[in-house]
Design an enzyme around this catalytic site. Structure first.
Site, PDB file in Angstrom:
ATOM      1  N   SER A 329      42.417 -12.342  21.687  1.00 57.45           N
ATOM      2  CA  SER A 329      43.050 -11.772  20.100  1.00 57.45           C
ATOM      3  C   SER A 329      43.884 -13.290  19.519  1.00 57.45           C
ATOM      4  O   SER A 329      43.265 -13.405  18.200  1.00 57.45           O
ATOM      5  CB  SER A 329      44.142 -10.605  19.845  1.00 57.45           C
ATOM      6  OG  SER A 329      43.309  -9.676  19.936  1.00 57.45           O
ATOM      7  N   ASP A 353      38.970   0.338   9.339  1.00 56.55           N
ATOM      8  CA  ASP A 353      39.243   0.817  10.685  1.00 56.55           C
ATOM      9  C   ASP A 353      39.198   1.950  11.221  1.00 56.55           C
ATOM     10  O   ASP A 353      40.486   2.171  11.458  1.00 56.55           O
ATOM     11  CB  ASP A 353      40.402  -0.441  11.413  1.00 56.55           C
ATOM     12  CG  ASP A 353      40.466  -0.665  12.917  1.00 56.55           C
ATOM     13  OD1 ASP A 353      39.795   0.388  13.920  1.00 56.55           O
ATOM     14  OD2 ASP A 353      41.231  -1.010  13.417  1.00 56.55           O
TER      15      ASP A 353
END
Length: 706
Positions: A329, A353
């Site tokens: 990430s 999401d």
């Protein structure tokens, strides 16, 4: 009947013979005279030079190797003089008998014999090779009293390289070794002037700045004219042209910071690179585990070499320079910047999401199937939304991602002043066509793009590349080539030549785009994954945690670290910078197989910032917790870094206090045997292409990449 001789005929014959003999003698003397005239007149200068050469030997004087110091003047590499017992095999006769006889005068261990044998295999019979180094005065005296018994054996005074801090910064500093045959062959292509400067030199830099700045450190070779006897022994010195010592390298490294980071890693594996974004100077360049370069100074013994070379932890691998890893990430902030720069996605665009992203027949999950709800760009970085970047990668496509992220240095060498830098891999359709031979493998599948958005898939970068990209980001797009050497100081004139700080062309990023990403990275430390680590920090910083996949997991399985061996677990990654307003340090750190980014990597970064910005050193209990991956914010009472000695009690002594032992003999570095080069980094496995691999990639993406 008596024969009557013809006297006149006999006299005539005699006279003829006499004339012939006289002519022959005259011809002989004439030839001799002619030869004498030719030699004495026409070849007088040449022969006089030869005669003088037989009487006078011109010997190279090898210069003292230059010092290496850190940015504060702490000596990292220096020289000391010692005696070496050496044998010239072509003059020594029976070598085994000679060595056996020498062992009664001087201690010769089995490892000394093994090293000598290896040197013989790598050298020529007329070269002088060491059988014992660092002789004591008593050993020298015993041998000299019996020297007449050992033709081809002699004691020589040499300079040895010394690394006072041992294994601290070994991958940066490197070490020197005896010039091997391959290096001698390569030296034949050097300019004649450079080759001449290496006459008499027996060692050369093998790794680190010892290798990349070899010619700066070597110095200028001098010479001595020595009158010799018929037996070749030196009688007296006629003329001397002294050698010029090598230049001093002033590194940008803060060796105390380097030692702190290496200590915080403990027995774990990993790498950290810290860069000053204002000029590209490398402040720390850590690869763990490390090694002691002093082992190589007089030839590493077999057992030590075997232990280093065969260790599963690979201490000789420079992980910061050559180790490649998925960034996890930590890749997301750069994806966000690419989206803003191309207009593919604005800062206020909201993506839902729900914990998964469906592409075709495959589902890419994240955060243990837990969704984050509506996320904009700021929240996507702070909360590390995988779904946001799955969809962004799908919208951008692999080639646009490559074109946007390559200028930041991903997937290509940064140009740091070390040799053998790894390239990493930033994929593209063109790359795949070149990487594979079969047509069905060369095709790029759209599903392969999805996991690239969260720093997985084919993505593999060095921590140097991630740190350099972070430095460019926080500098608003201004790029610098990372540099380990800050300046080169001429030891004769004391003039200093700046090496670091030369800017490259800036990347055309808009200030508002940079500001948004940096604000989000600061949010990670305030309301995101690294909040507990930076609790109570008196400065503002920014960062991004990441969890990098080490091995794949099948589509129908979930990642469970407890069920995997240590070397199969995910890597802990963190990229960061500080302070927020005017960054002076940017870094990337990875702790191999340590799991979540905030658990192991981020605590190291916090303590690096505390040292750099506040001058603090962790307490003993905090150091122990960090080494075990069990720390968050610092605990205990930190110490002032200035009060903490370097390993071995070395003080922060400046360069003026350093004394270099030149000695009265012909100074030369020690004859250090060459050893096999450090094993190259094994590239991360590249997953096979094709739809059949998408299910595995989708399942692997369930790891949070936090």
């Amino acid at each position: 009947m008596t024969e009557i001789k013809n006297l006149e005929r006999e006299i005539s014959r005699f006279r003829g013979r006499l004339v012939a003999a006289a002519l022959f003698v005259l011809l002989g003397f004439g030839l001799i005279a002619t030869r004498m005239v030719y030699l004495q007149i026409y070849r007088h200068e040449e022969l006089a030079t030869r005669a003088e050469a037989n009487r006078i030997a011109v010997l190279p004087v090898v210069p003292n190797r230059g010092l290496i110091v850190d940015r504060n003047g702490v000596v990292l590499a220096t020289n000391y003089s010692a005696y070496t017992l050496e044998i010239t095999p072509s003059k020594a006769g029976d070598l085994e008998a000679t060595i056996d006889a020498l062992s009664h005068l001087v201690e010769i261990q089995p490892r000394d014999r093994r090293r000598f044998k290896r040197l013989m295999d790598e050298s020529k019979s007329f070269e002088s090779l060491p059988i014992r180094t660092k002789l004591t005065d008593a050993e020298v005296a015993r041998f000299m009293a019996q020297r007449f018994r050992f033709p081809g054996v002699d004691v020589r005074a040499r300079l040895f390289r010394n690394y006072p801090l041992g294994d601290v910064g070994a991958h940066v500093i490197g070490y020197i070794g005896r010039i091997n045959q391959a290096e001698k062959k390569a030296m034949e292509d050097w300019d004649e002037e450079v080759q001449a400067n290496y006459r008499g030199t027996e060692v050369i830099g093998k790794l680190g700045v010892e290798q990349s700045y070899e010619r700066e450190l070597h110095g200028q070779t001098g010479f001595e004219e020595v009158e010799t006897s018929a037996g070749g022994r030196a009688v007296r010195r006629l003329k001397t042209h002294p050698a010029t010592p090598g230049n001093t390298l002033v590194l940008s490294i803060d060796i105390k910071l380097q030692a702190l980071v290496e200590q915080m890693f403990g027995d774990r594996r990993g790498a950290l690179v810290a860069i000053d974004p204002r000029n590209g100077e490398v402040l720390a360049f850590v690869s763990k585990p490390t090694f002691d370069p002093n082992l190589f100074v007089d030839g590493i013994d077999y057992d030590s070499w075997k232990e280093l070379n065969e260790s599963i932890d690979r201490p000789l691998l420079n992980r910061a320079l050559r180790g490649t890893y998925p960034p996890g990430s930590t890749f997301k902030p750069f994806m966000a910047l690419a989206a803003l720069n191309t207009g593919k996605r604005g800062p206020n665009v909201v993506i839902q999401d729900n914990g998964s992203f469906v592409f075709g027949n495959h589902t890419f999950r994240s955060h243990g199937d837990k969704g984050l709800g509506p996320v904009d760009m700021y929240r996507s970085i702070v909360k590390s939304s995988n779904v946001y970047y799955y969809s962004l990668a799908n919208e951008m496509g692999v080639d646009l991602m490559h074109d946007q992220l390559s200028p930041l240095g991903f997937g290509r060498r940064t140009g740091i002043d070390l040799e053998a830098e790894g390239t990493g891999l930033l994929p593209s359709t063109a790359w795949k066509k070149k990487a594979y031979k079969r047509p069905e493998q060369q095709k790029w599948f759209s599903g392969e793009t999805i996991s690239l958005g969260i720093g997985q898939g084919y993505n593999n970068f060095t921590m140097l590349q991630v740190a350099s990209a972070t430095a460019t980001l926080v500098a608003g797009g201004q790029r610098f080539q990372p540099r380990l050497v800050r300046e080169v100081e001429n030891v004769v004139t004391h003039e200093k030549r700046r090496v670091s700080g030369q800017p490259l062309d800036a990347l055309p990023y808009k200030p508002e785009h940079i500001a948004l990403v940096l604000r989000a990275l600061h949010g990670v430390t305030q309301e995101g994954t690294s909040t507990p680590v930076f609790a109570g920090a008196p400065y503002k910083s920014g960062g991004k945690t990441g969890t990098a996949q080490a091995v794949g997991v099948r589509a129908n399985e979930k990642y469970n670290a407890a069920k995997l061996s240590e070397y199969q677990r995910d890597h802990s990654v963190y990229m960061a910078f500080a302070p927020l307003e005017n960054p002076t340090i940017a870094l990337a750190v990875i702790v191999e197989n340590a799991g979540w980014g905030a658990a192991a990597a981020a605590p190291i970064a916090r303590r690096v910032f505390d040292y750099s910005l506040l001058g603090l050193w962790p307490s003993d209990e905090d150091m122990a917790a960090t080494q075990q991956g069990k720390s968050v914010a610092p605990i205990g009472t930190p110490r002032q870094a200035a009060d903490v000695p370097l390993p071995g009690g070395t003080a922060m002594a400046g360069l003026p206090g350093v004394a270099l032992d030149v000695g009265s003999e012909r100074g030369a570095p020690s004859p250090i045997p060459s050893v096999p080069e450090s094993p190259a980094a094994t590239p991360a496995p590249v997953p096979a292409s094709g739809p059949q691999q998408l299910a595995q990639a989708a399942t692997a993406a369930q790891r949070s990449n936090r």
